[in-house]
Design an enzyme around this catalytic site. Structure first.
Site, short mmCIF file in Angstrom:
data_model
loop_
_atom_site.label_atom_id
_atom_site.label_comp_id
_atom_site.label_asym_id
_atom_site.label_seq_id
_atom_site.Cartn_x
_atom_site.Cartn_y
_atom_site.Cartn_z
N ASP A 1 36.51 37.29 43.59
CA ASP A 1 36.39 38.05 44.85
C ASP A 1 36.55 37.16 45.91
O ASP A 1 37.04 37.05 46.89
CB ASP A 1 34.98 38.66 44.91
CG ASP A 1 34.76 39.69 43.73
OD1 ASP A 1 33.89 39.39 42.81
OD2 ASP A 1 35.37 40.62 43.79
N GLU B 1 42.03 37.95 38.51
CA GLU B 1 42.82 38.26 39.56
C GLU B 1 43.66 37.18 40.24
O GLU B 1 45.11 36.89 40.13
CB GLU B 1 42.23 39.31 40.63
CG GLU B 1 43.48 39.47 41.89
CD GLU B 1 42.81 40.62 42.51
OE1 GLU B 1 42.15 41.47 42.03
OE2 GLU B 1 43.31 40.70 43.90
O1 TRH Z 1 36.47 34.32 38.26
P1 TRH Z 1 37.33 35.55 37.89
O2 TRH Z 1 37.15 36.18 36.42
O3 TRH Z 1 37.16 37.01 39.00
C1 TRH Z 1 37.42 38.15 38.60
C2 TRH Z 1 38.49 38.65 39.53
O4 TRH Z 1 38.07 38.64 40.87
C3 TRH Z 1 38.42 40.30 39.06
O5 TRH Z 1 39.50 40.95 40.04
C4 TRH Z 1 37.32 40.91 39.07
O6 TRH Z 1 37.48 42.23 38.66
C5 TRH Z 1 36.34 40.22 38.36
O7 TRH Z 1 36.13 38.67 38.63
C6 TRH Z 1 35.03 40.77 38.27
O8 TRH Z 1 39.14 35.16 37.86
P2 TRH Z 1 39.86 34.97 38.87
O9 TRH Z 1 40.29 36.06 39.79
O10 TRH Z 1 41.01 34.16 38.57
O11 TRH Z 1 39.12 34.03 40.09
C7 TRH Z 1 38.93 32.68 39.66
C8 TRH Z 1 38.95 31.65 40.65
O12 TRH Z 1 38.42 30.39 40.46
C9 TRH Z 1 40.28 31.71 41.17
O13 TRH Z 1 40.40 31.67 42.69
C10 TRH Z 1 40.68 30.07 40.72
C11 TRH Z 1 39.53 29.49 40.85
N1 TRH Z 1 39.26 28.32 39.96
C12 TRH Z 1 38.98 27.13 40.57
O14 TRH Z 1 38.99 26.97 41.97
N2 TRH Z 1 38.98 25.89 39.90
C13 TRH Z 1 39.13 26.14 38.50
O15 TRH Z 1 38.81 25.00 37.73
C14 TRH Z 1 39.23 27.42 37.93
C15 TRH Z 1 39.36 27.47 36.37
C16 TRH Z 1 39.59 28.44 38.63
#
Ligand code: TRH
Length: 367
Positions: A21, A266
């Protein structure tokens, strides 16, 4: 039709679960502020989680400006928004429900109100994108805005200089003898099965895992009772290194330098798309296996015309607990051909108007 440049934007982000989010909202806020020169206020209810994504965020402050975005703690008290004048554009992300006092104030200046939805590749969003609805209590018009993988939708978040930066970085990377893999998944993924196939597979693998909530499963696989950031563990063909949770920019670089990326949710899903390398996406688990429908919808549009079935088969196995050694060996045997394909697919989707631009165009066209 006269274009009206609406410069003040309020984006509301409620941290529901994980990091996506705030990951999506922070990326979008920065792009609107820095590429479109808009005055962006980002209202976030959980600054603690947000600080994992927004570097240098001071969680003690009610308001602060970072990267030209003014970040406010979204206070839940009834009076918190009494003095806040709504912006000209209000983006309610993921149906987070706006504060009552703010919503009431919106009836005075009647801003453009957009509900930014979660990303999906499902066909039904094409018809729902841009649909208005009237808020029952205030009579205000709210427009549903769906990100997506075609020009009938709002498009995907993509910074203007992303592909050039990525291509320059990838050009500097030398090919290593072992397969470079990044792993970011949900704890319910068949992690041990994956690590097992990597250790027994036909090729040496270096796997990089940014710290999240499943380091216990990883340590158990190696017969260790704990694994710490910086640790490298070996078994068979597998060498695994635990990384800290990276900044979004560092995480992009990890995706760029790996040959294969495991992503989830996402935002990392789309970052892997832009990394132009083969990737396996794990959708966030939903009731009645709705997440598998989302997976199939994505595989259908992403893999169209691709002669190989391995990315689809492996993606299904990853979300449905069916990882096998033969699937892994088939995947790594085809990795070079897959890289050619994923590079082309990344270029295809880069030709689409990005989400920040479609939002600005929508608000300029007077709705
Ligand atoms: O963390 P997520 O599982 O978030 C999800 C999504 O928001 C999804 O839409 C929602 O339904 C669910 O939560 C409840 O996965 P996502 O979307 O990839 O977000 C992870 C964020 O973290 C992304 O902006 C990438 C960032 N990230 C880093 O900044 N550093 C890291 O080392 C990693 C692995 C990810």
């Amino acid at each position: 039709m006269m274009k009206k440049n609406r410069v003040s934007w309020d984006i509301f982000c409620r941290v529901v679960d994980n990091f996506g989010d705030i990951g999506v909202c922070w990326r979008l806020s920065k792009q609107l502020a820095n590429e479109h020169k808009l005055n962006v206020r980002l209202w976030v209810d959980d600054l603690q989680v947000a600080s994992k994504i927004i570097q240098n965020l001071d969680t003690s402050l009610h308001a602060q400006t970072i990267d030209s975005v003014t970040i406010y703690r979204w206070e839940e008290s009834a009076s918190a928004f009494d003095e806040v004048r709504p912006a000209e554009v209000v983006i309610e992300t993921f149906a987070c429900n706006l504060p009552a006092a703010y919503l009431k104030a919106m009836t005075l200046n009647k801003p453009i109100w957009i509900n930014l939805e979660y990303l999906s590749a499902e066909a039904w969003i094409n018809d729902c994108h841009g649909q208005p609805s009237t808020h029952p209590q205030t009579g205000l018009k709210k427009t549903f805005f769906f990100p997506g993988f075609n020009n009938k939708t709002g498009g995907l978040i993509r910074e203007q200089n992303l592909s050039k930066t990525r291509d320059a970085a990838i050009a500097m990377m030398k090919k290593l003898p072992s397969l470079q893999v990044s792993l970011f998944c949900y704890p319910d993924a068949p992690i041990k099965d994956l690590l097992n196939t990597m250790s027994q597979g036909n090729a040496p693998v270096e796997c990089f895992v940014p710290m999240d909530s499943y380091q216990h499963e990883i340590a158990a696989f190696f017969g260790s009772n704990a694994i710490n950031i910086g640790d490298t563990l070996n078994q068979g063909q597998l060498k695994l290194t635990l990384l800290p949770f990276l900044t979004q920019a560092e995480y992009d670089q990890l995706l760029w330098c790996c040959d294969l990326n495991f992503v989830r949710g996402e935002d990392s899903w789309i970052r892997a798309l832009w990394a132009s390398k083969p990737f396996i996406w794990q959708p966030y688990r939903q009731a009645d296996d709705l997440h598998l429908e989302k997976l199939e919808a994505f595989l259908k549009i992403y893999l169209q015309d691709n002669p190989s079935q391995i990315l689809a088969e492996f993606s299904r196995a990853w979300s449905e607990d069916g990882i096998t050694l033969s699937l892994w060996n088939r995947l790594i045997a085809e990795i070079n051909e897959l890289n050619t394909w994923t590079t082309q697919r990344s270029q295809h989707f880069e030709s689409q108007t990005d989400l920040a631009s479609t939002l600005v165009i929508f608000t300029e066209n007077g709705v």
